[in-house]
Design a protein around this motif. Structure first.
Motif, PDB file in Angstrom:
ATOM      1  N   SER A 380       0.806  -1.220   0.000  1.00 24.83           N
ATOM      2  CA  SER A 380       0.000   0.000   0.000  1.00 24.83           C
ATOM      3  C   SER A 380       0.838   1.268   0.000  1.00 24.83           C
ATOM      4  N   THR A 381       2.157   1.126  -0.059  1.00 26.76           N
ATOM      5  CA  THR A 381       3.054   2.277   0.068  1.00 26.76           C
ATOM      6  C   THR A 381       3.725   2.602  -1.265  1.00 26.76           C
ATOM      7  N   LEU A 382       3.791   3.888  -1.594  1.00 22.91           N
ATOM      8  CA  LEU A 382       4.513   4.312  -2.782  1.00 22.91           C
ATOM      9  C   LEU A 382       5.210   5.637  -2.539  1.00 22.91           C
ATOM     10  N   ALA A 383       6.221   5.905  -3.350  1.00 20.63           N
ATOM     11  CA  ALA A 383       6.989   7.151  -3.265  1.00 20.63           C
ATOM     12  C   ALA A 383       6.817   7.932  -4.554  1.00 20.63           C
ATOM     13  N   VAL A 384       6.818   9.261  -4.427  1.00 18.06           N
ATOM     14  CA  VAL A 384       6.586  10.151  -5.559  1.00 18.06           C
ATOM     15  C   VAL A 384       7.604  11.285  -5.505  1.00 18.06           C
ATOM     16  N   SER A 385       8.174  11.644  -6.653  1.00 18.01           N
ATOM     17  CA  SER A 385       9.013  12.839  -6.713  1.00 18.01           C
ATOM     18  C   SER A 385       8.407  13.819  -7.704  1.00 18.01           C
ATOM     19  N   SER A 386       8.673  15.102  -7.462  1.00 13.76           N
ATOM     20  CA  SER A 386       8.054  16.150  -8.266  1.00 13.76           C
ATOM     21  C   SER A 386       9.043  17.262  -8.568  1.00 13.76           C
ATOM     22  N   ASN A 389      10.542  19.917  -6.058  1.00 16.11           N
ATOM     23  CA  ASN A 389      11.673  19.585  -5.187  1.00 16.11           C
ATOM     24  C   ASN A 389      11.262  18.833  -3.925  1.00 16.11           C
ATOM     25  N   GLN A 390      10.155  18.116  -4.004  1.00 17.71           N
ATOM     26  CA  GLN A 390       9.715  17.282  -2.895  1.00 17.71           C
ATOM     27  C   GLN A 390       9.692  15.811  -3.306  1.00 17.71           C
ATOM     28  N   LEU A 391      10.138  14.964  -2.387  1.00 21.18           N
ATOM     29  CA  LEU A 391       9.944  13.526  -2.494  1.00 21.18           C
ATOM     30  C   LEU A 391       8.972  13.150  -1.384  1.00 21.18           C
ATOM     31  N   THR A 392       7.824  12.599  -1.749  1.00 22.34           N
ATOM     32  CA  THR A 392       6.808  12.270  -0.760  1.00 22.34           C
ATOM     33  C   THR A 392       6.572  10.766  -0.718  1.00 22.34           C
ATOM     34  N   ILE A 393       6.232  10.264   0.469  1.00 19.99           N
ATOM     35  CA  ILE A 393       5.932   8.853   0.659  1.00 19.99           C
ATOM     36  C   ILE A 393       4.500   8.740   1.178  1.00 19.99           C
ATOM     37  N   TRP A 394       3.757   7.804   0.602  1.00 20.93           N
ATOM     38  CA  TRP A 394       2.330   7.676   0.871  1.00 20.93           C
ATOM     39  C   TRP A 394       1.985   6.246   1.255  1.00 20.93           C
ATOM     40  N   ASP A 395       1.043   6.118   2.209  1.00 22.72           N
ATOM     41  CA  ASP A 395       0.490   4.813   2.568  1.00 22.72           C
ATOM     42  C   ASP A 395      -1.017   4.879   2.352  1.00 22.72           C
TER      43      ASP A 395
END
Length: 475
Positions: A380-386, A389-395
């Motif tokens: 259920s977890t993924l990482a996103v970069s944009s 200049n943010q790298l976000t992690i989501w559950d």
């Protein structure tokens, strides 16, 4: 469709001492703890953001010279599941140099990656006096604790292979990790055997200055020039060793079939179904003949190589370019997509027949999504970069729980003042890199992420991304 690194400049080794002493004065009156929101809150004159090392189990920064638009983590034989510091990681990366002839593919090892597993709820309130040096966040404030994770600076060992032109994207084959494929801005796709370099790195412990590394001239195993334009989309099959897909900016996708361990036959008749550039490709994690593609035309297509050169289905995924996709290897019905408008979506492929496959849609980022990847350890977890200049992690399994929040605040004895509009699925925000381009989870080190940007690489292990795997599974 944000691809190139703006004004690439060769990185230089920073003077670590120069970063200290420029922060806020220790005599300044303390203020209530506040969550700072990128893109929402602004810094006042004289203010600067500082990294909180207690948010990470490990955080290190490094570079190999010229910035790299793309890289991949090379699977190794050091253990299938590794939880103990210090860590060692192998990489391949392609440069974006100022002149075509200055480019190279870096094959490198980073060892002595130190760190410390932290408690999610501290035993006592933080005093606010922690050292905020982000260059080595995990060792400065924990030097008294004998070694959960070693100490000192990571050791970089680098070997460079000459490459004509910038490398748009590079991928290592998971089944035979010494075999790598690279997309060049010259319009060529090349397959390489880096076994000699990886073996040399495995036997050496000497640190190498990135600027002093010698450049090796090596002939690729194969060089394909049949694409009509350069491209970025490339993916090795996780099911069939050696099977490769490459897609270009003229909307064509070519299938590579292995004819031996070191030769391939490329189908000259491409798969065609998009009306604009193919931006990313992903093989199904379970079906050998099924793959997905995304495009500047805003669509995602699903293909079956047994059923001709047209997609089995295609659907509108975003209102702007679809830059990246990731197929969940732990829940194979889930596909994530990131768009040029800053949004990213989760699609349940089982719902395609009913029309709308979107089961989650997020508008947190305000600039193009440059990379997206599901965790190999948590479905259920993924990482996103944009480009913000943010790298976000989501559950995606999380929901807002007011009772749990109140209990946490009581344990930490502080009022967090978290903004009400933050999505409850947002686990972590990592900043400090400029012009983020690509991220990858390490499949053998749970909780480790690596990212590349215009100013180099970061290796990070957020303290709240704890693995649910047993602690004694090390191999």
């Amino acid at each position: 469709m944000v691809r190139s690194i703006k004004n690439p400049k060769k990185a230089k080794r920073k003077n670590k001492d120069a970063k200290k002493g420029d922060g806020s004065s220790s005599s300044a009156p303390s203020k209530p703890t506040k969550v700072w929101q990128p893109g929402v809150d602004t810094l006042e004159e004289g203010e600067e953001l500082q990294c909180d090392p207690t948010a990470y189990n490990s955080l290190h920064a490094f570079h190999i010279g010229w910035p790299c638009l793309s890289f991949d983590i090379v699977r190794d034989s050091l253990g299938l599941v590794r939880n103990e510091f210090p860590h060692t990681v192998y990489f391949v990366a392609g440069t974006q140099a100022e002149k075509p002839s200055w480019n190279s593919i870096g094959v490198f090892k980073v060892s002595n990656i130190s760190g410390k597993r932290r408690e999610l709820v501290p035993n006592k309130p933080a005093t606010g006096d922690a050292d905020m040096d982000s260059e080595s966040s995990d060792s400065d404030d924990d030097s008294e604790d004998e070694g959960e994770g070693g100490s000192g600076t990571p050791i970089l060992q680098l070997r460079k292979v000459a490459h004509q032109g910038c490398i748009n994207r590079i991928r290592a084959m998971s089944q035979n990790p010494h075999i790598c494929a690279s997309w060049a801005d010259t319009g060529h796709v090349q397959v390489w055997d880096f076994s000699s370099h990886l073996n040399a790195l495995a036997e050496s412990e000497a640190e190498v200055n990135p600027g002093a590394s010698s450049v090796f001239n090596q002939t690729p195993l194969m060089k394909f020039g049949g694409h009509k334009d350069e491209g970025y989309a490339i993916d090795w099959s996780p099911v069939t060793p050696g099977r490769l897909l490459t897609g270009d900016c003229k909307s064509c996708i070519h299938l590579w079939e292995p004819s031996s361990d070191s030769t391939w036959t490329v189908d000259a008749n491409p798969f065609v179904g998009h009306s604009a550039s193919v931006e990313d490709l992903q093989w199904s994690p379970t079906e050998a003949d099924v793959f997905s593609s995304c495009s500047v035309d805003g669509h995602i297509a699903i293909w079956d190589t047994r059923l001709g050169k047209s997609p089995v289905t295609s659907f509108k995924a975003h209102n702007a370019d679809v830059n990246v996709i990731s197929w969940n290897r732990l829940a194979s019905c889930m596909l994530a997509s990131g768009s040029d408008d800053g949004t990213f979506s989760i699609h349940d492929l089982r719902l395609l027949k009913g029309g709308d496959s979107v089961v989650a849609h997020f508008e947190y980022h305000k600039h193009p999504i440059t990379s997206i990847e599901w965790s190999p350890h948590e479905g259920s977890t993924l990482a996103v970069s944009s480009a913000d200049n943010q790298l976000t992690i989501w559950d995606l399994s999380l929901e807002k729980d007011e009772e749990e929040e109140a209990e946490f605040k009581a344990k930490t004895q502080e009022q967090v003042n978290a903004p009400e509009d933050l999505p409850p699925q947002l686990l972590f925000v990592h900043q400090g890199q400029k012009d983020l381009k690509e991220l990858h989870w390490h499949s053998q080190i749970p909780g480790m992420l690596v990212s590349t940007a215009a100013d180099g690489f970061n290796i990070l292990m957020p303290s709240n991304i704890q693995s649910t795997l047993p602690q004694d599974v090390g191999v």
